[in-house]
Write an enzyme that holds these catalytic residues in place. Sequence first.
Site, PDB file in Angstrom:
ATOM      1  CE  LYS A  12      -3.851  -2.466   2.197  1.00  0.00           C
ATOM      2  NZ  LYS A  12      -4.675  -2.630   3.426  1.00  0.00           N
ATOM      3  CG  HIS A 118      -4.725  -6.744  -0.500  1.00  0.00           C
ATOM      4  ND1 HIS A 118      -6.000  -6.892  -0.026  1.00  0.00           N
ATOM      5  CD2 HIS A 118      -4.595  -7.613  -1.536  1.00  0.00           C
ATOM      6  CE1 HIS A 118      -6.628  -7.822  -0.758  1.00  0.00           C
ATOM      7  NE2 HIS A 118      -5.790  -8.277  -1.682  1.00  0.00           N
TER       8      HIS A 118
HETATM    9  P1  DAT Z   1      -7.292  -7.692   5.076  1.00  0.00           P
HETATM   10  O1  DAT Z   1      -6.576  -6.511   4.459  1.00  0.00           O
HETATM   11  O2  DAT Z   1      -6.519  -8.243   6.236  1.00  0.00           O
HETATM   12  O3  DAT Z   1      -7.705  -8.742   4.082  1.00  0.00           O
HETATM   13  P2  DAT Z   1     -10.084  -6.829   5.085  1.00  0.00           P
HETATM   14  O4  DAT Z   1     -10.198  -7.423   3.718  1.00  0.00           O
HETATM   15  O5  DAT Z   1     -11.085  -7.241   6.101  1.00  0.00           O
HETATM   16  O6  DAT Z   1      -8.631  -7.113   5.713  1.00  0.00           O
HETATM   17  O7  DAT Z   1     -10.139  -5.250   4.984  1.00  0.00           O
HETATM   18  C1  DAT Z   1      -9.503  -4.563   3.923  1.00  0.00           C
HETATM   19  C2  DAT Z   1      -8.861  -3.313   4.451  1.00  0.00           C
HETATM   20  O8  DAT Z   1      -9.863  -2.424   4.955  1.00  0.00           O
HETATM   21  C3  DAT Z   1      -7.931  -3.550   5.656  1.00  0.00           C
HETATM   22  O9  DAT Z   1      -6.623  -3.907   5.249  1.00  0.00           O
HETATM   23  C4  DAT Z   1      -7.986  -2.247   6.370  1.00  0.00           C
HETATM   24  C5  DAT Z   1      -9.411  -1.765   6.126  1.00  0.00           C
HETATM   25  N1  DAT Z   1     -10.304  -2.147   7.247  1.00  0.00           N
HETATM   26  C6  DAT Z   1     -10.887  -3.342   7.445  1.00  0.00           C
HETATM   27  N2  DAT Z   1     -11.646  -3.355   8.560  1.00  0.00           N
HETATM   28  C7  DAT Z   1     -11.511  -2.108   9.076  1.00  0.00           C
HETATM   29  C8  DAT Z   1     -12.038  -1.453  10.226  1.00  0.00           C
HETATM   30  N3  DAT Z   1     -12.858  -2.090  11.077  1.00  0.00           N
HETATM   31  N4  DAT Z   1     -11.691  -0.159  10.441  1.00  0.00           N
HETATM   32  C9  DAT Z   1     -10.870   0.504   9.589  1.00  0.00           C
HETATM   33  N5  DAT Z   1     -10.342  -0.049   8.482  1.00  0.00           N
HETATM   34  C10 DAT Z   1     -10.655  -1.333   8.226  1.00  0.00           C
HETATM   35 MG    MG Z   2      -9.103  -8.732   2.547  1.00  0.00          MG
END
Ligand code: DAT
Ligand code: MG
Length: 152
Positions: A12, A118
């Site tokens: 990122k 990511h």
């Molecule tokens: P990952 O990146 O571990 O696959 P994800 O797909 O659930 O996680 O979420 C994508 C991105 O969104 C994550 O890297 C950061 C942001 N994100 C996820 N949940 C969040 C939250 N509760 N508050 C703030 N940002 C969040």
């Molecule tokens: Mg994800």
Amino acid sequence: MNVAERTFVLLKPDAVQRGLIGEIVSRFEHRGLKVTALKLVRVSRSLGETYYAEHKGKAFFEPLMSYIAAGPVVAMVLEGDGAVAAVRKMMGKTNSAEAEPGTIRGDFALTIGRNVIHGSDSGESAKREISMFFKPDEIHAYTRIDESWLRE
Ligand code: DAT
Ligand code: MG
């Protein structure tokens, strides 16, 4: 029997700005994962929305869009036995505050909103994400010199 698998990784904008590209790619190379595609790109608003479509409507969606578009990112395809799970484990928990030391987020990040990396969460996601960033001819098949030493 082990089967090589593909996963998609995106460093990122904070990883790029903080000079962490080499450090993070190194970890994957040393683990034995093969870099088969890699480029520096900007994520447009529309690409960001498609990429993170599963989070549309959530409170963090807009901040996430600004973050991912804030500067160039490094997109890559990594290949190896169990690549999807291996990368997810190396990344650590989504919320960097809870990520274990030794993981990428646990070593290089402090918060969920700036979690540097990511990685695809399944083979299906990998396919979808790879096709968003790479044309088939940008993914390179080759043999690494250490490949015969990575499995029995
Ligand atoms: P990952 O990146 O571990 O696959 P994800 O797909 O659930 O996680 O979420 C994508 C991105 O969104 C994550 O890297 C950061 C942001 N994100 C996820 N949940 C969040 C939250 N509760 N508050 C703030 N940002 C969040
Ligand atoms: Mg994800």
